[in-house]
Design a protein around this motif. Structure first.
Motif: not given
Length: 313
Positions: A166-172, A276-291, A224-229
């Motif tokens: 599960v991810f909570v993040h915002k695209v920059g 990672w390497t050439s994968e350049f995007t702005e992002k705002y990350i709040q939570e990452v949970i992995i099972w 969408q840019l500047n949007t939280q998901y």
């Protein structure tokens, strides 16, 4: 049964079934801690990163931070309410910037992600102000090179062949290439085996899709840019068959089955959060949970609990 209690100063009178007891006494009730997300969904938990407390059993810090004024580092924990202690954070950083050097794993497995290179550390405080998304603390990964990672041998378990996340993040505001929250690679140079929900690099239609090491499957929804998901990726990679599911805002937007090859056991596994390497995007990350298992049967309830805090949908 008649029961009455009166107190005054250091003494008091206690009456029970007609018997009266007098003297000094204290009455106290220990607070019952609230049930947190991973107190309920702790089974097969691989790793958990957040700016809020996810398990009552976790007693460590949330993050380690470097301040720009003198490059000193310190750990920042949680308040009594279970959220990041932003007062302690801004007291430490002052009017300057703060950068995350370690994001601590709350699962109990000790799988922290970190960054020693100052230029690649995500920013959490800018000129004395904490970054937020929808009024909740977040950190900024710039569109250049910011990344948190784990390169020890135990990194393999962070994006195993069968897993849910599960991810909570915002695209920059800057999108120049592939967008992904996390990636697992079998070495520092090889292609990724799994992506967390990924965005197509197309300039106009930034489609959400899944990649399982040998096949990409596209959903019908876009970023969408500047949007939280709030999103989920559930992957099962089995020789000969594999399945991938994507959820956004608790809606299943993709279910796919793809033929898979034989798993390649990594010798130098790498798990990353951010760019990672050439994968350049702005992002705002709040939570990452992995099972480490398929959580399809729980995912709706998990998302409902996550959204009760972040209020995304």
């Amino acid at each position: 049964m008649a029961l009455s209690l009166t107190t005054g100063g250091q003494g008091g009178v206690f009456t029970l079934r007609g018997n009266t007891f007098a003297g000094s006494f204290n009455v106290s009730t220990a607070p019952i801690p609230p049930t947190l997300l991973l107190d309920t969904y702790s089974g097969s938990l691989a790793a958990a990163y957040s700016f809020r407390k996810l398990r009552n059993a976790y007693t460590g810090s949330a993050i380690r931070v470097r301040r720009s004024s003198d490059n000193t580092e310190t750990n920042i924990g949680f308040t009594a309410a279970g959220i990041l202690d932003t007062t302690a954070l801004t007291t430490f950083t002052g009017a300057g910037d703060g950068f995350v050097t370690v994001w601590y794993d709350q699962s109990g497995n000790g799988l922290n992600v970190s960054q020693a290179t100052t230029a690649a550390q995500p920013k959490i405080v800018a000129v004395g102000t904490v970054f937020t998304a929808n009024s909740k603390t977040t950190m900024q990964f710039d569109a250049t090179n910011d990344i948190l990672l784990r390169t020890s041998s135990d990194a393999e378990v962070l994006a195993m062949d069968s897993h849910s996340s599960v991810f909570v993040h915002k695209v920059g505001a800057i999108w120049s290439n592939v967008y992904a929250v996390y990636q697992r690679r079998i070495s520092n140079s090889n292609n990724p085996i799994n992506y967390g929900p990924q965005g197509d690099p197309g300039s106009t239609v930034r489609t959400l899709y899944a990649w399982n090491g040998s096949a990409a499957t596209y959903s019908s929804v876009a970023y969408q840019l500047n949007t939280q998901y709030l999103e989920n990726y559930i992957g099962n990679v089995v020789p000969g068959v594999g399945s991938m599911k994507l959820f956004r805002s608790n809606t299943n937007v993709l279910t796919s089955t793809n033929s898979m090859g034989t798993k390649s056991i990594p010798t130098n596994p790498v798990f990353t959060i951010g760019n990672w390497t050439s994968e350049f995007t702005e992002k705002y990350i709040q939570e990452v949970i992995i099972w480490s298992t398929d959580q399809s049967s729980n995912i709706s309830a998990i998302n409902t609990l996550v959204n009760s805090y972040y209020s995304i949908y």
